[in-house]
Design a protein around this motif. Structure first.
Motif, PDB file in Angstrom:
ATOM      1  N   ARG A   1      -8.138  -0.440  -0.468  1.00 35.18           N
ATOM      2  CA  ARG A   1      -9.314   0.235   0.078  1.00 35.18           C
ATOM      3  C   ARG A   1     -10.293   0.618  -1.030  1.00 35.18           C
ATOM      4  O   ARG A   1     -11.517   0.503  -0.864  1.00 35.18           O
ATOM      5  CB  ARG A   1      -8.901   1.492   0.848  1.00 35.18           C
ATOM      6  CG  ARG A   1     -10.065   2.174   1.568  1.00 35.18           C
ATOM      7  CD  ARG A   1      -9.728   3.593   1.977  1.00 35.18           C
ATOM      8  NE  ARG A   1     -10.758   4.162   2.838  1.00 35.18           N
ATOM      9  CZ  ARG A   1     -11.928   4.660   2.411  1.00 35.18           C
ATOM     10  NH1 ARG A   1     -12.220   4.633   1.101  1.00 35.18           N
ATOM     11  NH2 ARG A   1     -12.806   5.157   3.263  1.00 35.18           N
TER      12      ARG A   1
ATOM     13  N   ASN B   1      -4.256   1.387   6.932  1.00 39.05           N
ATOM     14  CA  ASN B   1      -3.441   2.352   6.189  1.00 39.05           C
ATOM     15  C   ASN B   1      -2.801   3.372   7.124  1.00 39.05           C
ATOM     16  O   ASN B   1      -1.657   3.795   6.904  1.00 39.05           O
ATOM     17  CB  ASN B   1      -4.294   3.051   5.130  1.00 39.05           C
ATOM     18  CG  ASN B   1      -4.527   2.178   3.911  1.00 39.05           C
ATOM     19  OD1 ASN B   1      -3.649   1.434   3.493  1.00 39.05           O
ATOM     20  ND2 ASN B   1      -5.713   2.262   3.330  1.00 39.05           N
ATOM     21  N   ASP B   2      -3.525   3.761   8.165  1.00 45.21           N
ATOM     22  CA  ASP B   2      -2.950   4.686   9.154  1.00 45.21           C
ATOM     23  C   ASP B   2      -1.747   4.049   9.847  1.00 45.21           C
ATOM     24  O   ASP B   2      -0.724   4.711  10.071  1.00 45.21           O
ATOM     25  CB  ASP B   2      -4.007   5.083  10.194  1.00 45.21           C
ATOM     26  CG  ASP B   2      -5.025   6.062   9.641  1.00 45.21           C
ATOM     27  OD1 ASP B   2      -4.775   6.655   8.566  1.00 45.21           O
ATOM     28  OD2 ASP B   2      -6.089   6.232  10.276  1.00 45.21           O
ATOM     29  N   ALA B   3      -1.862   2.766  10.188  1.00 41.37           N
ATOM     30  CA  ALA B   3      -0.757   2.073  10.856  1.00 41.37           C
ATOM     31  C   ALA B   3       0.452   1.960   9.936  1.00 41.37           C
ATOM     32  O   ALA B   3       1.598   2.131  10.364  1.00 41.37           O
ATOM     33  CB  ALA B   3      -1.207   0.691  11.325  1.00 41.37           C
TER      34      ALA B   3
ATOM     35  N   GLN C   1     -17.531   8.434   6.540  1.00 42.66           N
ATOM     36  CA  GLN C   1     -17.396   7.776   7.840  1.00 42.66           C
ATOM     37  C   GLN C   1     -18.700   7.712   8.619  1.00 42.66           C
ATOM     38  O   GLN C   1     -18.853   6.846   9.482  1.00 42.66           O
ATOM     39  CB  GLN C   1     -16.329   8.489   8.670  1.00 42.66           C
ATOM     40  CG  GLN C   1     -14.920   8.331   8.120  1.00 42.66           C
ATOM     41  CD  GLN C   1     -13.858   8.906   9.036  1.00 42.66           C
ATOM     42  OE1 GLN C   1     -14.154   9.384  10.126  1.00 42.66           O
ATOM     43  NE2 GLN C   1     -12.609   8.879   8.600  1.00 42.66           N
TER      44      GLN C   1
ATOM     45  N   ARG D   1       1.227   3.980   7.442  1.00 40.76           N
ATOM     46  CA  ARG D   1       1.788   5.321   7.261  1.00 40.76           C
ATOM     47  C   ARG D   1       2.539   5.766   8.512  1.00 40.76           C
ATOM     48  O   ARG D   1       3.654   6.293   8.430  1.00 40.76           O
ATOM     49  CB  ARG D   1       0.652   6.291   6.938  1.00 40.76           C
ATOM     50  CG  ARG D   1       1.080   7.704   6.608  1.00 40.76           C
ATOM     51  CD  ARG D   1      -0.057   8.488   5.989  1.00 40.76           C
ATOM     52  NE  ARG D   1      -1.313   8.337   6.707  1.00 40.76           N
ATOM     53  CZ  ARG D   1      -2.367   7.674   6.228  1.00 40.76           C
ATOM     54  NH1 ARG D   1      -2.306   7.073   5.056  1.00 40.76           N
ATOM     55  NH2 ARG D   1      -3.486   7.592   6.937  1.00 40.76           N
ATOM     56  N   LYS D   2       1.966   5.546   9.664  1.00 41.92           N
ATOM     57  CA  LYS D   2       2.576   5.968  10.931  1.00 41.92           C
ATOM     58  C   LYS D   2       3.913   5.287  11.170  1.00 41.92           C
ATOM     59  O   LYS D   2       4.855   5.903  11.679  1.00 41.92           O
ATOM     60  CB  LYS D   2       1.616   5.661  12.085  1.00 41.92           C
ATOM     61  CG  LYS D   2       2.142   6.034  13.468  1.00 41.92           C
ATOM     62  CD  LYS D   2       1.155   5.646  14.553  1.00 41.92           C
ATOM     63  CE  LYS D   2       1.037   4.141  14.690  1.00 41.92           C
ATOM     64  NZ  LYS D   2       0.159   3.722  15.803  1.00 41.92           N
TER      65      LYS D   2
ATOM     66  N   ASP E   1      -9.008   1.924   6.725  1.00 35.17           N
ATOM     67  CA  ASP E   1      -8.411   3.198   7.124  1.00 35.17           C
ATOM     68  C   ASP E   1      -7.467   3.013   8.303  1.00 35.17           C
ATOM     69  O   ASP E   1      -6.394   3.634   8.362  1.00 35.17           O
ATOM     70  CB  ASP E   1      -9.512   4.209   7.461  1.00 35.17           C
ATOM     71  CG  ASP E   1     -10.251   4.687   6.224  1.00 35.17           C
ATOM     72  OD1 ASP E   1      -9.701   4.556   5.106  1.00 35.17           O
ATOM     73  OD2 ASP E   1     -11.378   5.194   6.361  1.00 35.17           O
ATOM     74  N   GLU E   2      -7.841   2.161   9.243  1.00 32.14           N
ATOM     75  CA  GLU E   2      -6.973   1.915  10.397  1.00 32.14           C
ATOM     76  C   GLU E   2      -5.691   1.202   9.968  1.00 32.14           C
ATOM     77  O   GLU E   2      -4.600   1.489  10.486  1.00 32.14           O
ATOM     78  CB  GLU E   2      -7.734   1.091  11.440  1.00 32.14           C
ATOM     79  CG  GLU E   2      -8.869   1.873  12.101  1.00 32.14           C
ATOM     80  CD  GLU E   2      -9.785   0.998  12.949  1.00 32.14           C
ATOM     81  OE1 GLU E   2      -9.657  -0.254  12.863  1.00 32.14           O
ATOM     82  OE2 GLU E   2     -10.641   1.557  13.665  1.00 32.14           O
TER      83      GLU E   2
ATOM     84  N   GLN F   1     -13.685   1.182   7.554  1.00 30.19           N
ATOM     85  CA  GLN F   1     -13.060   1.653   8.794  1.00 30.19           C
ATOM     86  C   GLN F   1     -11.783   0.875   9.077  1.00 30.19           C
ATOM     87  O   GLN F   1     -10.734   1.457   9.405  1.00 30.19           O
ATOM     88  CB  GLN F   1     -14.029   1.484   9.973  1.00 30.19           C
ATOM     89  CG  GLN F   1     -13.442   1.942  11.303  1.00 30.19           C
ATOM     90  CD  GLN F   1     -14.359   1.648  12.478  1.00 30.19           C
ATOM     91  OE1 GLN F   1     -15.027   0.616  12.518  1.00 30.19           O
ATOM     92  NE2 GLN F   1     -14.410   2.570  13.425  1.00 30.19           N
TER      93      GLN F   1
ATOM     94  N   ILE G   1      -2.471  -4.736  11.631  1.00 29.25           N
ATOM     95  CA  ILE G   1      -2.144  -3.556  12.436  1.00 29.25           C
ATOM     96  C   ILE G   1      -1.127  -3.904  13.511  1.00 29.25           C
ATOM     97  O   ILE G   1      -0.174  -3.145  13.762  1.00 29.25           O
ATOM     98  CB  ILE G   1      -3.433  -2.966  13.041  1.00 29.25           C
ATOM     99  CG1 ILE G   1      -4.284  -2.333  11.934  1.00 29.25           C
ATOM    100  CG2 ILE G   1      -3.100  -1.930  14.112  1.00 29.25           C
ATOM    101  CD1 ILE G   1      -5.682  -1.958  12.371  1.00 29.25           C
TER     102      ILE G   1
ATOM    103  N   ASN H   1       2.487  -2.083  13.559  1.00 27.18           N
ATOM    104  CA  ASN H   1       2.913  -1.354  14.759  1.00 27.18           C
ATOM    105  C   ASN H   1       4.178  -1.944  15.368  1.00 27.18           C
ATOM    106  O   ASN H   1       4.907  -1.248  16.085  1.00 27.18           O
ATOM    107  CB  ASN H   1       1.791  -1.339  15.798  1.00 27.18           C
ATOM    108  CG  ASN H   1       0.665  -0.388  15.417  1.00 27.18           C
ATOM    109  OD1 ASN H   1       0.859   0.555  14.645  1.00 27.18           O
ATOM    110  ND2 ASN H   1      -0.517  -0.616  15.969  1.00 27.18           N
TER     111      ASN H   1
END
Length: 378
Positions: A319, A108-110, A344, A112-113, A105-106, A102, A82, A86
């Protein structure tokens, strides 16, 4: 020329270094980071790299680096990945992707963002027999799959779990199901798709210096009615491993084996030589891979960075593999059938929840800071 950093210089880092060095016109290793600076320096010396030694990986976040390989213990994968995502870097992370859904997901969110690639190592897909078996299954020549068998058989001695981070739910995240069978489970899901439910059992039969399992058996059911079984082990002498798919028309497997049957008038089987010949010709006609294992996956990631094409194995795929493994742990720990997806609010969604609810077979009593590098990756 892409600039690469290796985070963690344990045994598995050699597979990454070897792979990057296969593409000297496309990438260059500029740094190796490890909390033990001498281990990082030993890697640089062994491969005669012109690279910096960095003890704290965070020093690399602001450097001109395009891609990092995370080769550290599993419990560190999420925060390190992450941080680099970032910071605008592409990330390849060793198996398993993380210690919890969890964290996946964090991560993958990073990715994607920040619009960056996150690829999870599953190098067994990049082997010709696996690619060819996948193509045969996709062709439909074997018919719909009604049963699958995964034997992820490994053997590790008692002292294997003496290493400081191994054998604990907190730091390794699990035992043989997570850290050895993960490659077979990834390949199995790639070929078979995700099941509807799982019932599982696990035990620790030979390693009383570990909290985690050294043997598990899982039974899977698919919406079609198809069944599958996965055995994960570090207690099997000979380490004979296979993926077997029984179709309505034929049986195919890796290592490659093919059998096709027709029915006699009385219902008993007789060989279907014509179908066997057709499948064999299809299999033999498939191309070989230019690069296999880590080299194949790193080639795929480099190409994705260079061209914008998607990677074969991304964080979503990673995942899914972990979700099945977590389902196995939940079922084996609670004695209950697990129906997917794991949500979740499930106690097994977080690392803390797994640590609190998974079976602890033994308490870890021996802890070594390091083994000599015996070039055994997992």
């Amino acid at each position: 020329m892409l600039k690469v950093a290796i985070i963690g210089s344990g045994a598995i880092s050699s597979a990454h270094i070897d792979a990057y060095l296969k593409f000297p016109d496309r990438c260059r290793i500029v740094a190796i980071s490890d909390i033990y600076a001498d281990k990082a320096q030993a890697r640089i010396d062994r491969y005669q790299l012109s690279a910096a030694v960095v003890q704290d990986y965070k020093e690399l976040l602001s450097m001109d680096i395009d891609l990092v390989s995370v080769c550290t213990p599993p419990y560190t994968h999420a925060p390190i990945a992450i941080d680099f995502l970032n910071a605008g870097k592409h990330v390849i992370v060793e198996k398993p992707m993380a210690s919890s859904l969890q964290e996946c997901d964090e991560m993958n969110d990073a990715a994607r963002k920040n619009g960056k690639i996150l690829s999870v190592i599953a190098q067994n897909r990049y082997k010709a027999p696996m690619m060819k078996l996948k193509a045969v299954l996709d062709s439909g020549l074997a018919g719909p799959i009604v049963h699958a068998q995964v034997d992820s058989f490994w053997w590790r001695g008692h002292c294997y779990y003496d290493l400081w981070w191994r054998g604990t739910w907190e730091k390794e995240g699990g035992g043989c199901t997570l850290n050895h069978a993960v490659h077979h489970i990834d390949a199995f899901l790639w070929m078979m798709g995700f099941p509807q439910e799982v019932q599982a059992f696990m035990s620790n039969v030979a390693h009383n210096n570990a909290e985690v399992e050294d043997l598990s058996i899982a039974m899977l059911r698919y919406p079609s009615g198809a069944l599958a079984q996965i055995t994960s082990s570090v207690v099997h002498h000979g380490e004979e491993q296979q993926l077997v798919f029984q179709g309505t028309k034929a049986r195919v497997s890796a290592p490659w084996k093919l059998t096709a049957s027709d029915s006699k008038p009385n219902g008993f089987p007789e060989p279907n030589g014509a179908l066997e010949k057709e499948i064999r010709q299809f299999y033999d006609g498939l191309p070989q891979l230019a690069y296999e294992g880590h080299q194949g996956q790193i080639d795929n990631v480099l190409m994705a960075i260079e061209t914008g094409a998607p990677v074969l194995i991304d964080g979503i795929s990673g995942r899914s593999t972990l979700e099945l493994i977590v389902g196995i742990y939940k079922s084996a720990s609670t004695g209950e059938k697990v129906v997917f997806p794991i949500r979740q609010d499930d106690p097994f969604y977080t690392r803390e929840g797994i640590q609190a609810n998974a079976i602890h077979f033994y308490e870890k009593k021996t802890s070594l800071d390091n083994f000599q590098d015996l070039s055994i990756p997992s």
